[in-house]
Scaffold this motif. Structure first.
Motif, mmCIF file in Angstrom:
data_model
loop_
_atom_site.group_PDB
_atom_site.id
_atom_site.type_symbol
_atom_site.label_atom_id
_atom_site.label_comp_id
_atom_site.label_asym_id
_atom_site.label_seq_id
_atom_site.Cartn_x
_atom_site.Cartn_y
_atom_site.Cartn_z
ATOM 1 N N THR A 180 43.133 26.543 24.603
ATOM 2 C CA THR A 180 43.857 25.352 25.040
ATOM 3 C C THR A 180 45.054 25.033 24.160
ATOM 4 O O THR A 180 45.713 24.017 24.375
ATOM 5 C CB THR A 180 42.918 24.140 25.061
ATOM 6 O OG1 THR A 180 42.413 23.908 23.739
ATOM 7 C CG2 THR A 180 41.755 24.360 26.019
ATOM 8 N N ALA A 236 42.692 31.419 32.834
ATOM 9 C CA ALA A 236 43.760 30.597 33.410
ATOM 10 C C ALA A 236 43.513 29.113 33.194
ATOM 11 O O ALA A 236 44.458 28.329 33.062
ATOM 12 C CB ALA A 236 43.898 30.893 34.899
ATOM 13 N N ARG A 237 42.245 28.700 33.155
ATOM 14 C CA ARG A 237 41.933 27.284 32.972
ATOM 15 C C ARG A 237 42.307 26.818 31.568
ATOM 16 O O ARG A 237 42.859 25.725 31.386
ATOM 17 C CB ARG A 237 40.448 27.040 33.240
ATOM 18 C CG ARG A 237 40.006 27.413 34.655
ATOM 19 C CD ARG A 237 38.499 27.562 34.733
ATOM 20 N NE ARG A 237 38.021 28.642 33.871
ATOM 21 C CZ ARG A 237 36.736 28.987 33.749
ATOM 22 N NH1 ARG A 237 35.813 28.338 34.439
ATOM 23 N NH2 ARG A 237 36.380 29.979 32.944
ATOM 24 N N ALA A 250 46.151 26.777 31.229
ATOM 25 C CA ALA A 250 46.788 25.633 31.887
ATOM 26 C C ALA A 250 46.830 24.425 30.964
ATOM 27 O O ALA A 250 47.830 23.684 30.922
ATOM 28 C CB ALA A 250 46.045 25.291 33.176
ATOM 29 N N ARG A 305 49.524 25.047 28.335
ATOM 30 C CA ARG A 305 50.880 24.878 28.873
ATOM 31 C C ARG A 305 51.227 23.403 29.037
ATOM 32 O O ARG A 305 52.369 22.989 28.770
ATOM 33 C CB ARG A 305 51.010 25.593 30.214
ATOM 34 C CG ARG A 305 50.989 27.116 30.115
ATOM 35 C CD ARG A 305 51.359 27.745 31.440
ATOM 36 N NE ARG A 305 51.248 29.188 31.410
ATOM 37 C CZ ARG A 305 50.261 29.885 31.980
ATOM 38 N NH1 ARG A 305 49.310 29.251 32.656
ATOM 39 N NH2 ARG A 305 50.228 31.202 31.889
ATOM 40 N N ARG A 306 50.267 22.605 29.490
ATOM 41 C CA ARG A 306 50.545 21.167 29.660
ATOM 42 C C ARG A 306 50.918 20.520 28.337
ATOM 43 O O ARG A 306 51.659 19.523 28.315
ATOM 44 C CB ARG A 306 49.325 20.464 30.267
ATOM 45 C CG ARG A 306 49.129 20.760 31.733
ATOM 46 C CD ARG A 306 48.259 19.715 32.410
ATOM 47 N NE ARG A 306 46.900 19.678 31.877
ATOM 48 C CZ ARG A 306 45.904 20.428 32.351
ATOM 49 N NH1 ARG A 306 46.116 21.273 33.354
ATOM 50 N NH2 ARG A 306 44.696 20.325 31.838
ATOM 51 N N GLU A 359 49.093 35.227 30.373
ATOM 52 C CA GLU A 359 47.679 35.370 30.740
ATOM 53 C C GLU A 359 47.307 36.844 30.744
ATOM 54 O O GLU A 359 47.746 37.615 31.604
ATOM 55 C CB GLU A 359 47.416 34.740 32.101
ATOM 56 C CG GLU A 359 47.446 33.222 32.081
ATOM 57 C CD GLU A 359 47.123 32.617 33.429
ATOM 58 O OE1 GLU A 359 46.368 33.248 34.213
ATOM 59 O OE2 GLU A 359 47.635 31.509 33.707
#
Length: 278
Positions: A64, A85-86, A89, A92-93, A100
């Motif tokens: 993360t 991918a989770r 994400a 990236r936020r 990936e």
């Protein structure tokens, strides 16, 4: 936390597919992972940034973006590599650029870095292939730094966790008995495997082992928020997870509702040799 059991064959030696499933399960609650997992001491970030010849950092298994954010706060430019991918994400936020991919299959595409770092992830990566890929991505004089937070919890907490996990996870590949041992004893084989992998891959000076000791207080709620992010528990059904949390929560209540964890952050650090960029 629990370590992978060792041995010659199943069931003593876990199926690699089980371990890969565990490695890829942390994204099942990526927001919790990002919220609850511990950060790394500033001394570690300072040690790596001081040794690196420039600002470009590659974060392997960035998850993360916990490590990436700490290096970005130190003025570094960070690219993450993350197979889930989770998790990517969430990173990236928070502003981290992420490719990936599994690191062993990741393509640097001509990019070169001044430091390759990996926090709490290198044990999921082939130690020789990973070191070789890091050597390929690093500029001469660049730094490979692989590190783990090793927590020593009160014995009452580790015992309650081990007993509950053995009850609800009788077929787990994780060695819950190891939780009763000093935490660094369980991690030392990973440090040695990492160092051996770096030597076998070539392209680096002799690896150095570095350590920083620190402490962190946990309330009952704080620890029970973090506990489900650890490997054996990430895929538990809610009812069985609730059993573990209830037992561990009771142990923390008996300690007065909280405890202080003693952490050792241990890094294996090696400098890329050579005079030309990859």
């Amino acid at each position: 936390m629990p370590t992978i059991a060792s041995g010659r064959s199943t069931p003593d030696r876990p199926d690699p597919r089980q371990l890969r499933d565990t490695a890829e399960s942390f994204g099942s609650d990526a927001e919790r992972y990002d919220r609850a997992r511990p950060r790394y001491p500033d001394a570690l970030v300072d040690r790596i940034t001081t040794a690196a010849p420039g600002p470009a950092v590659l974060d392997v298994g960035c998850g993360t973006g916990i490590v990436a954010r700490q290096f970005r706060a130190a003025g570094r430019e960070v690219l993450g590599v993350e197979p889930d991918a989770r998790m990517a994400a969430v990173a990236r936020r928070a502003g981290t650029e992420v490719d990936e991919a599994r690191f062993e299959a990741w393509d640097p595409a001509g990019r070169a870095f001044d430091a390759v770092v990996a926090g709490q992830t290198w044990h999921w990566i082939d130690p020789v292939a990973g070191a070789a890929k890091a050597a390929h991505a690093l500029r001469p004089g660049g730094v490979l730094a692989v590190f783990w937070n090793v927590a020593q919890l009160p014995s009452e907490v580790t015992e309650a966790t081990a007993v509950a996990c053995r009850r609800v996870l009788p077929d787990s590949p994780f060695d819950f008995q190891a939780m009763a041992k000093p935490a660094l004893d369980a991690y030392t084989p990973m440090f040695t495997t990492t160092e051996d992998g770096i030597r076998a891959a070539g392209g680096f000076d002799a690896p150095e082992r570095w350590r920083c000791d620190w402490e962190w207080p946990y309330s009952r709620a704080d620890w029970l928020d973090q506990l489900p992010t650890h490997g054996p528990l990430t895929r538990l059904p809610p009812d069985r997870l609730a059993e573990v949390l209830a037992d561990v929560g009771a142990a923390i209540d008996a300690l007065g509702g909280g405890f202080t964890a003693r952490y050792a952050t241990v890094a294996v650090i090696a400098v890329r040799t050579g005079t030309t960029a990859p």
